[in-house]
Design an enzyme around this catalytic site. Structure first.
Site, mmCIF file in Angstrom:
data_model
loop_
_atom_site.group_PDB
_atom_site.id
_atom_site.type_symbol
_atom_site.label_atom_id
_atom_site.label_comp_id
_atom_site.label_asym_id
_atom_site.label_seq_id
_atom_site.Cartn_x
_atom_site.Cartn_y
_atom_site.Cartn_z
ATOM 1 N N ARG A 254 1.004 -0.931 0.087
ATOM 2 C CA ARG A 254 0.056 -0.013 -0.057
ATOM 3 C C ARG A 254 0.924 1.276 -0.115
ATOM 4 O O ARG A 254 1.681 1.329 0.872
ATOM 5 C CB ARG A 254 -1.001 -0.167 1.244
ATOM 6 C CG ARG A 254 -1.693 1.445 1.296
ATOM 7 C CD ARG A 254 -2.803 1.230 2.526
ATOM 8 N NE ARG A 254 -3.817 0.542 1.852
ATOM 9 C CZ ARG A 254 -5.035 0.668 2.722
ATOM 10 N NH1 ARG A 254 -5.353 1.548 3.963
ATOM 11 N NH2 ARG A 254 -5.965 -0.060 2.237
ATOM 12 N N HIS B 277 -7.733 0.717 -6.022
ATOM 13 C CA HIS B 277 -7.991 -0.179 -4.784
ATOM 14 C C HIS B 277 -8.658 -1.420 -5.345
ATOM 15 O O HIS B 277 -9.730 -1.738 -4.913
ATOM 16 C CB HIS B 277 -8.737 0.544 -3.759
ATOM 17 C CG HIS B 277 -8.560 0.152 -2.403
ATOM 18 N ND1 HIS B 277 -7.675 -0.998 -2.088
ATOM 19 C CD2 HIS B 277 -9.140 0.426 -1.111
ATOM 20 C CE1 HIS B 277 -7.889 -1.191 -0.863
ATOM 21 N NE2 HIS B 277 -8.811 -0.564 -0.284
ATOM 22 N N GLN C 273 -10.087 -4.116 -2.626
ATOM 23 C CA GLN C 273 -11.399 -3.614 -2.069
ATOM 24 C C GLN C 273 -12.790 -3.927 -3.055
ATOM 25 O O GLN C 273 -13.684 -4.187 -2.512
ATOM 26 C CB GLN C 273 -11.505 -2.010 -1.560
ATOM 27 C CG GLN C 273 -12.537 -1.448 -1.036
ATOM 28 C CD GLN C 273 -12.806 -2.187 0.290
ATOM 29 O OE1 GLN C 273 -12.245 -2.017 1.186
ATOM 30 N NE2 GLN C 273 -14.018 -2.726 0.305
ATOM 31 N N ASP D 17 -17.113 7.170 -0.921
ATOM 32 C CA ASP D 17 -16.023 7.156 -0.363
ATOM 33 C C ASP D 17 -15.699 8.220 0.206
ATOM 34 O O ASP D 17 -16.336 9.355 -0.193
ATOM 35 C CB ASP D 17 -14.938 6.582 -1.137
ATOM 36 C CG ASP D 17 -13.618 6.158 -0.449
ATOM 37 O OD1 ASP D 17 -13.728 6.129 0.627
ATOM 38 O OD2 ASP D 17 -12.660 6.087 -1.239
ATOM 39 N N CYS E 200 -16.199 1.405 1.444
ATOM 40 C CA CYS E 200 -15.287 0.639 1.858
ATOM 41 C C CYS E 200 -14.771 0.955 3.036
ATOM 42 O O CYS E 200 -13.841 0.284 3.699
ATOM 43 C CB CYS E 200 -13.990 0.972 0.711
ATOM 44 S SG CYS E 200 -13.361 2.542 0.938
ATOM 45 N N ARG F 15 -13.512 -8.656 2.530
ATOM 46 C CA ARG F 15 -12.061 -8.549 2.283
ATOM 47 C C ARG F 15 -11.212 -9.782 2.621
ATOM 48 O O ARG F 15 -10.536 -10.126 1.857
ATOM 49 C CB ARG F 15 -11.465 -7.158 3.098
ATOM 50 C CG ARG F 15 -12.178 -6.124 2.755
ATOM 51 C CD ARG F 15 -11.647 -5.408 1.393
ATOM 52 N NE ARG F 15 -10.218 -5.270 1.023
ATOM 53 C CZ ARG F 15 -9.460 -4.489 1.407
ATOM 54 N NH1 ARG F 15 -9.857 -3.322 1.953
ATOM 55 N NH2 ARG F 15 -8.148 -4.477 1.385
HETATM 56 N N1 NVA Z 1 -10.049 6.757 -0.831
HETATM 57 C C1 NVA Z 1 -9.594 6.321 0.399
HETATM 58 C C2 NVA Z 1 -9.847 4.775 0.436
HETATM 59 C C3 NVA Z 1 -9.493 4.357 1.703
HETATM 60 C C4 NVA Z 1 -9.508 2.917 1.892
HETATM 61 C C5 NVA Z 1 -8.298 6.360 0.617
HETATM 62 O O1 NVA Z 1 -7.601 6.343 -0.550
HETATM 63 O O2 NVA Z 1 -7.942 7.113 1.582
HETATM 64 N N1 CP Z 2 -10.875 -0.051 2.973
HETATM 65 C C1 CP Z 2 -9.726 -0.200 3.384
HETATM 66 O O1 CP Z 2 -8.994 -0.552 2.609
HETATM 67 O O2 CP Z 2 -9.398 -0.073 4.607
HETATM 68 P P1 CP Z 2 -8.130 0.149 5.501
HETATM 69 O O3 CP Z 2 -7.545 1.395 5.031
HETATM 70 O O4 CP Z 2 -8.366 0.113 6.645
HETATM 71 O O5 CP Z 2 -7.189 -0.811 5.227
#
Ligand code: NVA
Ligand code: CP
Length: 300
Positions: free
Chosen positions: A101, A128, A131, A219, A259, A287
């Site tokens: 990540r 992502h 997800q 989101d 998510c 997940r």
């Molecule tokens: N769009 C959000 C998703 C978090 C799981 C982010 O990138 O922070």
């Molecule tokens: N939805 C998701 O990816 O959550 P986290 O940021 O907690 O991993």
């Protein structure tokens, strides 16, 4: 056999996804007792925070007989400037797969090019995909299928929106996104999906996207790394809250997905995320099952 990475939903075919979901379904039902990751390790590199991704990958690896290493990019040499290519080649000598990540999607592509083991995208600024696989599994669970269904996306044209576009390209359901001007999804991903025949539309009007939708998705307005833009985004996204009023326009029996983490009162009203149409806790649980199926397929 060549190693397989999972960097984008488009790395899978429709058949791959169906096979994956059958396996995930068996795992969720407790009908799978194999340990295909016995003796194997998964390196998990995190340059951003995580609750779900970290815990579901770690627990999932353990349940498949393997072992997962949490590597904060602040603590490994990558965070001090060691090249991603060197990190890839070294980790390939120790572990059987890498989940990452980070911010820049190009880094994940470089990692995948240099590693001799499968690389999984655990979220970048661009996408992502893990997800959205779990989301699709949740749609199938809740509605039986995504075939002939209309999916609405309300809010930021962010990493999640981009992966939903790729899912629409691979699976052929209808996707309508409502995003304010200047916050549209990635142009290249959108154009590629359109050229591939995807049934996707972008509007600025949330009601247009949600009208008759079977799945309503949103989101956060400011993703990780965009904290400095939070105030400007609050202003730009005014009117994009998924509330009970907006949900009334959706098809009867529509489900709500997010998510997580969620900001109640911003992108979603409490009455919706806590209401009877919300599937967000199943979505979070899924997940685990879907990623276990992915790990068993790529690393097993
Ligand atoms: N769009 C959000 C998703 C978090 C799981 C982010 O990138 O922070
Ligand atoms: N939805 C998701 O990816 O959550 P986290 O940021 O907690 O991993």
């Amino acid at each position: 056999m060549a190693k397989r990475d999972f960097l984008a939903v488009t790395d899978l075919t429709r058949d791959d996804i169906l096979r994956l979901f059958d396996l995930a379904g068996r795992m969720k039902a407790g009908a799978y007792r194999e340990t295909p990751l016995a003796g194997k390790s998964l390196a998990m590199i995190f340059a951003k925070s995580s609750t779900r991704t970290r815990v579901s990958f770690e627990v999932g690896t353990y349940q498949l007989g393997g072992h997962a290493l949490f590597l904060s990019s602040r603590d490994i040499q990558l965070g001090r400037g060691e090249p991603i290519a060197d990190t890839a080649r070294v980790l390939s000598r120790y572990v059987s797969g890498i989940m990452i990540r980070t911010f820049d999607h190009a880094e994940v592509e470089e990692l995948a090019r240099q590693a001799t083991i499968p690389v999984i995208n655990g979220l970048t600024d661009l996408s992502h995909p893990c997800q959205v696989l779990a989301d699709l599994f949740t749609v199938r669970e809740g509605l039986g299928t995504w075939e002939g269904k209309r999916v609405a996306w309300v809010g930021d044209g962010n990493n999640m929106a981009n992966s939903w576009i790729e899912a629409a390209q691979v699976l052929g359901f209808e996707l309508r996104l409502a995003c304010p001007e200047g916050y549209e999804p990635n142009r290249r991903i959108f154009d590629r999906a359109k050229q591939g025949g995807a049934c996707i539309e972008v509007t600025e009007i949330p009601e247009e996207a949600v009208e008759g939708a079977h799945v309503v998705n949103t989101d956060v307005w400011a993703s990780m790394g965009q904290e400095g833009e939070a105030q400007a985004r609050q202003n730009a996204f005014r009117g994009y809250t998924v509330d009970a009023e907006l949900m009334k326009l959706a098809a009867p029996g529509a489900i709500f997905l997010h998510c997580l983490p969620a900001h109640r009162g911003e992108e979603v009203a409490t009455e919706v995320i806590e209401g009877p149409q919300s599937r967000v806790w199943d979505e979070a649980e899924n997940r685990l099952h879907v990623q276990k199926a992915l790990l068993a397929t790529l690393l097993g």
